[in-house]
Motif scaffolding. Structure first.
Motif, PDB file in Angstrom:
ATOM      1  N   ASP A 474     -34.098 -85.395  -5.773  1.00 44.24           N
ATOM      2  CA  ASP A 474     -34.793 -86.511  -6.830  1.00 44.24           C
ATOM      3  C   ASP A 474     -34.674 -87.904  -6.341  1.00 44.24           C
ATOM      4  O   ASP A 474     -34.601 -88.432  -7.161  1.00 44.24           O
ATOM      5  N   VAL A 477     -36.549 -90.613  -8.358  1.00 46.20           N
ATOM      6  CA  VAL A 477     -36.250 -90.703  -9.720  1.00 46.20           C
ATOM      7  C   VAL A 477     -34.895 -91.414  -9.670  1.00 46.20           C
ATOM      8  O   VAL A 477     -34.737 -92.172 -10.555  1.00 46.20           O
ATOM      9  N   ARG A 709     -43.254 -84.747  -8.954  1.00 43.62           N
ATOM     10  CA  ARG A 709     -42.519 -84.741  -7.634  1.00 43.62           C
ATOM     11  C   ARG A 709     -43.490 -84.496  -6.517  1.00 43.62           C
ATOM     12  O   ARG A 709     -43.754 -83.138  -6.544  1.00 43.62           O
ATOM     13  N   PRO A 738     -35.733 -81.217  -8.098  1.00 46.18           N
ATOM     14  CA  PRO A 738     -35.284 -81.579  -9.373  1.00 46.18           C
ATOM     15  C   PRO A 738     -33.630 -81.810  -9.175  1.00 46.18           C
ATOM     16  O   PRO A 738     -32.862 -80.847  -8.936  1.00 46.18           O
TER      17      PRO A 738
END
Length: 764
Positions: A474, A477, A709, A738
Motif C-alpha cells: 500500500d 496510501v 489501487r 492492500p
C-alpha cells in the motif's frame, strides 16, 4: 532513466556456470573495485572473515575455496564500492530531486559517509556531529510517549546490535519492535511453534547426507540462496529425488552447473536438480499438500484393508502426535475435483509426488515466501508439518521442515529478543538482569506500525537498516502519512527511498558494513549472526571503512540510548567498545542457547541452538506434535467474488536483486532486460484479454475497501506460468497490495496471491 526493455528467448542454460561467473565479474567492474573486492570475496563465509550480508543459508564447517554465490558476491561488491555519498553529494541534490531517481540509482550512488540531518529550508541533508544527532534524537524521544515510536530492524543487524536495540526500546518503554520477519517468515514462526513447539526449521547441513527425498515449495534457490545448490547437487549425485512445487520453472531448481567444478564448467553437462516439477497455481499449496496426503492416506487405508505393511508411521503418530483422526477424516472427505481445481494440478501429478514420499524413509521439505506470504500462510506451514508427520519425518536424521530465510540474520534477531510479542521475550529475566520494568503490552508488527502511521498514532520510526517505505504494501496510501511523522531515523550504509520520504525531523546515520574492519579503542571487534539452520557464527571485517566518520551499529544504538534514557544500569559505553561484553550479557539472558558464547563463537560450522523437536520433544500446548485440519483450500477466502477476467498476481525478485536492493534492471533467468515494469502472463490470458506481447497495461487491485489501487506502465511478456496467474516484480507491485491483505495469524503481507484486474490496455 530509460524503461526500454526486450524479451529474449527463455533462459536456455543451467543456473551457476559461466552465466554466474560473468554476472559476478560484471558486478565487480560496476562497483569500480574488481581487484580489491575479489580479494575480499576469498574471506566471505570463512572462519577468518565475514558472514555474507545477503542470504542466511548455512555456513559449512569445511568451506569451499570460493564459499560465496553470485548473489553474495553482488552484495559484497555493493558494500565495497568505491563510490561515495558524502556531504558534497547532498549539497548538489535536494531530496525532491532524489525522489525522482530509481531505487537502483539511489543505492548505486555509493556508501554514505557522515551523519546527516534534513534541513527543511534547503530540502537537503546537511552534515552534523554525532553528538548533535544523538542529543536531538534523545530529546525528541523524551518528548513523546514510548508507544508512539516504532523501532524496526532489518535482517542485516548482528546479534549484538539486535540485543542492544531491543533492550534500549524496552527500557524506553515500548514493545514496538517489528522486523523483517514480519514481512516474510512470521508465518513460519507462528505455524511451526503451534505445530511442533519451535518457530524455526529443524534440519542442519548434516541432514542432507541422510535424506532420501526433498521437496521444495515456493522457494527460488537459484537467486535467493544459491550456495544451497552445492548441497542439492551432492544429494542428487547420490540419487536423492527432489520434487518442486512452484508456479514458474526457476532455472536453479531445474539444473545447475557448479562454477567450482572444472569438469562441469568445461563440458556440456549439468546436474538435474528437480526430478519432478509441478507448476501449481499461486496460492494452491495447501490444496496440493492435501492431495499428496490424500494419496498417502488412501494407500494406507488400502494396506490396512488388505493386511499389507502400513504406509503411515502409526507408532510415531500414536506416541508423538495429536489430531490425526480429524485430519485424516478431512482428507478422506475432500474430493479430488476440489483439490485439482484449487491447485490447478492433475491428480496424477500429486500421486506421483506421493509415490516418492511413500518410498522415502527420511524427507526434508524446503519452503520459502511462496508459501508464507499468503492469507492462509500459517495454514500452509502447518500443512507442511502435517505431511511430514504422516511418516514420522521430524526428529530423525535427514528429515524435517526447512524454512529458507532470505536475510542474513533475520532469524537471529528474533532469537535475541527483537519481537513485538511480549510473550516471546524473556521480560522477567530482563527485569532482573537490568533492574527495570519492561513493558508488557502488545507491540506493533510491521503492518500495525504502518496502520499506526496512517492513523497518526505513530510519531517516530527508527529503521536499523532496511527500506520500509519501499518494501511495505500500500505504498501510495502510506507515503503521504509517512511525511507527517515527527521523527524518522535511519541507520544505513547506502541511500534508499526511506531516507527521502521523511518526517519533520529526520536523521541519516551511516554505519559500518559487516565487511569492514571495526576497531574500538584500538581493538578489532567481531559480531555474530544465526543462519537458517539455527547455527551461530562469528564474523569480523576485512576491509578498511568507507569513511572515518562511520560508527558501528552498536555504537549508534548505544549513543541514542545514552541520550534518551534518564537512567540505565547498562554501561552503554563499555558495550559499544567491547562486543564481547554484549555477548556475555546475551548468554546471561539466554543461557540455554548462548552459554559460553564467546568461547564457542568460532566453532567450525557454528554452534547450534537447542531444537527440542529434533529430539521429539514437543513444546506445544498438548505436549505433542499437532495435526491441523485446514480451514479452507481457498487461498483468499475473504475477498469479494471474482469476476471473469480477474487475475491472481504474485510478486517476484530478479536474479539482480536482494530485497529492495536492485543491482541492475536485468533478469537473465527470465529473459527480461532494461526494465522491471513488466507483467509475465500466460499466452491464453493474453489472448483472452485481447492483448499481445509488449502491450502496455495498467493493473488495479481487487479489494474489499473503496481505495483505488492502480499501477500503470506494465508491458506484457508471454511466459510459462499457470492460467489465471500473472507475475510482476517486488517492490514495484507493492502499491497493489492492500495493507489488510496479510496472513491471518501472522500478518505477513500476502504478496504471493493478490487479486487484480487489467483496467487499461493499448497496443504497443
Amino acid at each position: 532513466m530509460s524503461t526500454a526493455h526486450k524479451k529474449s528467448d527463455a533462459y536456455q542454460h543451467a543456473s551457476g556456470g559461466w552465466g554466474s561467473v560473468k554476472a559476478v565479474a560484471g558486478a565487480l567492474i560496476q562497483e569500480q573495485a574488481p581487484v580489491e573486492t575479489s580479494r575480499v570475496l576469498m574471506h566471505q563465509n570463512k572462519p577468518d572473515g565475514f558472514m555474507c550480508v545477503s542470504c542466511s543459508w548455512a555456513k559449512p564447517a569445511h568451506p569451499h575455496r570460493f564459499e560465496f554465490c553470485e548473489s553474495g558476491a553482488k552484495a559484497t561488491a555493493w558494500d565495497t564500492t568505491s563510490r561515495r555519498v558524502d556531504p558534497k553529494f547532498f549539497r548538489q541534490h535536494t531530496l525532491a530531486e532524489l525522489e525522482q531517481w530509481h531505487d537502483q540509482a539511489l543505492e548505486n550512488a555509493g556508501r554514505l559517509c557522515a551523519p546527516m540531518r534534513w534541513d527543511a529550508e534547503l530540502d537537503q541533508y546537511v552534515e552534523v556531529s554525532w553528538e548533535h544527532a544523538f542529543g536531538e534524537i534523545g530529546r525528541e524521544l523524551q518528548a513523546m510517549k514510548p508507544d508512539e515510536a516504532v523501532f524496526y530492524t532489518s535482517g542485516r543487524a548482528s546479534l549484538e546490535t539486535a540485543y542492544m536495540y531491543q533492550l534500549f526500546a524496552r527500557m524506553y518503554g515500548t514493545n514496538n519492535l517489528p522486523d523483517s520477519s514480519n514481512m516474510c517468515h512470521e508465518s513460519t514462526s507462528v505455524g511451526l511453534t503451534e505445530a511442533i513447539g519451535v518457530g524455526v526449521g529443524t534440519i542442519t547441513l548434516d541432514d542432507f547426507k541422510h535424506t532420501d527425498l526433498m521437496f521444495f515449495f515456493g522457494q527460488n534457490v537459484g537467486t535467493n540462496s544459491p550456495r544451497m545448490l552445492h548441497d542439492l547437487q551432492e544429494a542428487r549425485e547420490r540419487g536423492v529425488p527432489i520434487i518442486t512445487f512452484n508456479p514458474i520453472r526457476e532455472p536453479g531448481l531445474v539444473s545447475f552447473v557448479n562454477p567450482q567444478s572444472p569438469r562441469q564448467m568445461l563440458t556440456p553437462g549439468a546436474t538435474q536438480i528437480s526430478t519432478q516439477y509441478h507448476q501449481l497455481k499461486a496460492g494452491g499449496d495447501s490444496a496440493a499438500i492435501v492431495g499428496i496426503c490424500k494419496a498417502v492416506i488412501e494407500a494406507d487405508d488400502h494396506a490396512q484393508a488388505t493386511g499389507a505393511a502400513r504406509i503411515l508411521d502409526v507408532d510415531f503418530i500414536a506416541q508423538h502426535t495429536q489430531g490425526f483422526d480429524d485430519f485424516a477424516n478431512y482428507v478422506r472427505n475432500t474430493g479430488w475435483d476440489e483439490i485439482e481445481s484449487r491447485c490447478a494440478l492433475p491428480r496424477v501429478a500429486l500421486t506421483a509426488a506421493a509415490d516418492e514420499y511413500m518410498r522415502a524413509k527420511a524427507v526434508i521439505i524446503h519452503y520459502g515466501m511462496g508459501l508464507t506470504q499468503h492469507r492462509m500462510g500459517v495454514q500452509n506451514v502447518r500443512m507442511i508439518v502435517n505431511l511430514l508427520l504422516l511418516r514420522g519425518n521430524i526428529g530423525k536424521p535427514g528429515s524435517g521442515p526447512s524454512p529458507i530465510r532470505g536475510h542474513s540474520n533475520v532469524q537471529g534477531q528474533r532469537t535475541v529478543g527483537v519481537t513485538e510479542k511480549p510473550e516471546l521475550a524473556p521480560l522477567d529475566k530482563l527485569a532482573d538482569q537490568y533492574h527495570f520494568m519492561p513493558p508488557r503490552t502488545q507491540g506493533m508488527a510491521t503492518v500495525d506500525a504502518c496502520q499506526g502511521v496512517i492513523d497518526g498514532k505513530v510519531r517516530a520510526v527508527f529503521q536499523l537498516g532496511g527500506n520500509l517505505v519501499r518494501s511495505v504494501p500500500d505504498r501510495y496510501v502510506i507515503e503521504p502519512s509517512w511525511r507527517k511523522l515527527r521523527l524518522t531515523v535511519n541507520i544505513a550504509t547506502k541511500l534508499n527511498r526511506s531516507h527521502l520520504v521523511h518526517g519533520e525531523v529526520s536523521y541519516l546515520l551511516p554505519c559500518l558494513s559487516r565487511i569492514e574492519i571495526d576497531e574500538r579503542l584500538g581493538k578489532p571487534q567481531a559480531v555474530s549472526m544465526e543462519d537458517s539452520t539455527g547455527c551461530m557464527h562469528g564474523s569480523h571485517g576485512v576491509t578498511q571503512p568507507a569513511s572515518d566518520r562511520l560508527l558501528s551499529e552498536q555504537a549508534i544504538v548505544a549513543g541514542i540510548a545514552k541520550a534518551t534514557l534518564e537512567s540505565s544500569s547498562v554501561d552503554w559505553d563499555a558495550w559499544s567498545n567491547d562486543y564481547a561484553l554484549v555477548r556475555d550479557a546475551i548468554a546471561e539472558t539466554y543461557p540455554d542457547i548462548f552459554h559460553d558464547f564467546n568461547a564457542r563463537i568460532w566453532e567450525p560450522g557454528g554452534f547450534h541452538r537447542p531444537l527440542p523437536a529434533r529430539e521429539r520433544k514437543w513444546k506445544t500446548k498438548s505436549g505433542k506434535a499437532e495435526f491441523l485440519v485446514p480451514q479452507t483450500l481457498d487461498e483468499d477466502p475473504d475477498m469479494p467474488e471474482r469476476r471473469p477476467g480477474d487475475l491472481r498476481l504474485f510478486t517476484l525478485r530478479s536474479d539482480s536483486q536482494f530485497n529492495t536492493t536492485i543491482y541492475t534492471h536485468d533478469d537473465r533467468f527470465r529473459g527480461v532486460y532494461g526494465s522491471r515494469m513488466v507483467l509475465l502472463m500466460n499466452q491464453q490470458d493474453i489472448e483472452r484479454h485481447g492483448l499481445a506481447a509488449d502491450s502496455e497495461v495498467s493493473l488495479e487491485a481487487v479489494s474489499p475497501d473503496s481505495v483505488k489501487r492502480q499501477v500503470d506502465g506494465f508491458r506484457i511478456i508471454p511466459f510459462d506460468l499457470p492460467v489465471g496467474c500473472v507475475a510482476g516484480y517486488y517492490p514495484e507491485c507493492n502499491p497493489l497490495i492492500p495493507l489488510s491483505h496479510h496472513a491471518k495469524e501472522s500478518k505477513v503481507p500476502a504478496a504471493k496471491a493478490v487479486p487484480v484486474r487489467i483496467v487499461a490496455a493499448q497496443a504497443a
